[in-house]
Scaffold this motif. Sequence first.
Motif, short mmCIF file in Angstrom:
data_model
loop_
_atom_site.label_atom_id
_atom_site.label_comp_id
_atom_site.label_asym_id
_atom_site.label_seq_id
_atom_site.Cartn_x
_atom_site.Cartn_y
_atom_site.Cartn_z
N TYR A 167 28.95 -5.10 2.19
CA TYR A 167 27.70 -4.82 1.49
C TYR A 167 26.98 -6.19 1.93
O TYR A 167 27.52 -7.31 1.87
CB TYR A 167 27.79 -4.76 -0.05
CG TYR A 167 26.26 -4.50 -0.48
CD1 TYR A 167 25.64 -3.59 -0.49
CD2 TYR A 167 25.86 -5.76 -1.45
CE1 TYR A 167 24.39 -3.25 -0.95
CE2 TYR A 167 24.70 -5.50 -1.87
CZ TYR A 167 24.04 -4.41 -1.58
OH TYR A 167 22.52 -4.17 -2.33
N ASP A 221 36.05 -4.23 -3.57
CA ASP A 221 35.01 -3.79 -3.79
C ASP A 221 35.09 -2.25 -3.65
O ASP A 221 35.37 -1.70 -2.62
CB ASP A 221 33.85 -4.18 -2.88
CG ASP A 221 32.41 -3.47 -3.29
OD1 ASP A 221 32.50 -2.67 -4.02
OD2 ASP A 221 31.33 -4.24 -3.21
N SER A 228 29.59 -2.07 -7.71
CA SER A 228 28.06 -1.83 -8.43
C SER A 228 27.98 -0.58 -8.96
O SER A 228 28.15 0.38 -8.39
CB SER A 228 27.45 -1.96 -6.92
OG SER A 228 25.91 -1.57 -7.31
N SER A 264 24.29 -6.91 -12.35
CA SER A 264 24.16 -6.08 -11.28
C SER A 264 25.63 -6.37 -10.54
O SER A 264 26.33 -7.01 -10.80
CB SER A 264 23.05 -6.97 -10.28
OG SER A 264 23.59 -8.11 -9.85
N GLY A 265 25.78 -5.55 -9.21
CA GLY A 265 26.82 -5.63 -8.50
C GLY A 265 27.02 -6.99 -7.82
O GLY A 265 28.04 -7.51 -7.84
N MET A 266 25.80 -7.40 -7.53
CA MET A 266 26.11 -8.79 -6.73
C MET A 266 26.31 -9.91 -7.79
O MET A 266 26.84 -10.88 -7.73
CB MET A 266 24.47 -9.08 -6.30
CG MET A 266 24.33 -8.61 -4.68
SD MET A 266 25.95 -8.79 -3.83
CE MET A 266 26.13 -10.42 -3.69
N THR A 315 25.47 0.49 -10.36
CA THR A 315 24.45 1.28 -9.83
C THR A 315 24.69 2.45 -9.05
O THR A 315 23.77 3.32 -9.19
CB THR A 315 23.69 0.26 -9.02
OG1 THR A 315 23.73 -1.29 -9.64
CG2 THR A 315 22.18 0.71 -8.54
N LYS A 316 25.70 2.67 -8.45
CA LYS A 316 26.09 3.49 -7.62
C LYS A 316 26.80 4.55 -8.28
O LYS A 316 26.29 5.18 -9.40
CB LYS A 316 26.81 3.14 -6.37
CG LYS A 316 26.33 1.86 -5.88
CD LYS A 316 25.05 1.82 -5.27
CE LYS A 316 24.18 0.23 -5.09
NZ LYS A 316 24.91 -0.39 -4.17
C1 LIG Z 1 25.04 -1.84 -3.95
C2 LIG Z 1 26.23 -2.41 -3.48
C3 LIG Z 1 26.68 -3.68 -4.09
C4 LIG Z 1 25.54 -4.89 -4.82
O1 LIG Z 1 25.13 -4.02 -6.15
P1 LIG Z 1 23.89 -4.33 -6.75
O2 LIG Z 1 24.20 -3.51 -8.06
O3 LIG Z 1 22.94 -3.78 -5.93
O4 LIG Z 1 23.91 -5.91 -7.04
C5 LIG Z 1 27.85 -4.60 -3.62
N1 LIG Z 1 28.67 -3.67 -2.76
C6 LIG Z 1 28.47 -2.67 -2.60
C7 LIG Z 1 29.44 -1.71 -1.66
C8 LIG Z 1 27.26 -1.78 -2.81
O5 LIG Z 1 27.11 -0.62 -2.49
#
Ligand SMILES: *Cc1c(COP(=O)(O)O)cnc(C)c1O
Length: 393
Positions: free
Chosen positions: A111, A183, A205, A85-87, A207-208
């Motif tokens: 974040y 980040d 992350s 994950s991003g975290m 995810t984005k």
């Molecule tokens: C979503 C996000 C994170 C965390 O990422 P996850 O994939 O949800 O664990 C970290 N930094 C930023 C800027 C984000 O938008």
Amino acid sequence: MNTKNKGFNTKLVHAGAFDDPFGSAVTPIYQTSTFAFKNAQHGADCFAGKSDGYIYTRIGNPTINAFETAMAELENGFGGIATSSGMAAVSSVYFALLGTGKHIICSSSVYGPSRGILERDFSRFGVEMTFVNTSKISEIQKAIKENTEVLYIETPTNPTMQLTDLVAASELAHKHGIKVVVDNTFSSPYLQKPLDLGCDVVLHSVTKYINGHADIVGGVIIAKEEEMYKKIRASMIYLGGNMDPHQAFLTHRGLKTLSIRMEKAQENAMKVAEYLEKHPKVEWILYPGLKSHPQHELAKKQMSGFSSMISFGLKGGLAAGRILMDNVHLALLAVSLGGVETLIQHPASMTHAGMSKEARKAADITDGLVRLSVGIETVEDIIHDLDQALAKV
Ligand SMILES: *Cc1c(COP(=O)(O)O)cnc(C)c1O
């Protein structure tokens, strides 16, 4: 194919690919936890680092490695480390670089959990921290101490859209032997390359924008130098926050269209921002692409586009914002960002609810702030959706 000297879009499509024994056009999913050694000597050589054979998926896996290689090439770094994950990316970097008696300077409006894990967890292990508005270089300067190890920056920040001058911040930090971590989730390497601007580590992350299709959660870290890469990879392997092969496959597939998704999303965001800026019910708006953004010039210098994240406030504050969020039909009322679909959310009650009211105030996250992640739908439809919802406010 060696894509080292090729253009960005060629790297997006081909970087990281390796010769597959069956000629597979895309990197296959090596859905395995472990890898058989050819013989005892081969096993010993793999562990000793004398052979680059794979051992165990937490340590390395061909599907994951293909994605890591692609990200390292896109960010112009030595190597990439994909995470669950991003975290997991954020916490692996903190874990690798901080320790008892060490100090970190962090952007105040990052974040939520990137700040939360420092305040709640790393503080328990004697890590010292200062949160400042890193968009003001003088504030970073004032926060530097003897034991400062890391400067952690988000630019643009989530959700206040403040930019930090990465060249100036890196120069200042390096004079004091401080490592700079960025980040880069809000921009992606398509729009901003922190390592080229002097920073030491960049993370996402994925995810984005990187994956871009709202169907996985993941992260990645890219270090500029080999030593730093090895240090963070070692910590990630022990912490166990590795990416999974299937996740890596999907993320790498999403990555290939980053440029065209980003182009469309930011073109839409510009039009939505111009619409909102003129709307009589909108009190303020922050989008780096608008001339009214206080750091529009820095955005033009440091980024090659303005991405698709917009923050704004309505006259009537949170109550008005709630009516807006309850009346949109196309935009999904959801956290996360950077996907093909338009999302709307309210940081003070959602993503940044974990921060104290005072900390939110200090970081300019007002109760009325609404965050919009503009997607790649037909822009007239996005604007029409906001328009009919704003009419009800
Ligand atoms: C979503 C996000 C994170 C965390 O990422 P996850 O994939 O949800 O664990 C970290 N930094 C930023 C800027 C984000 O938008």
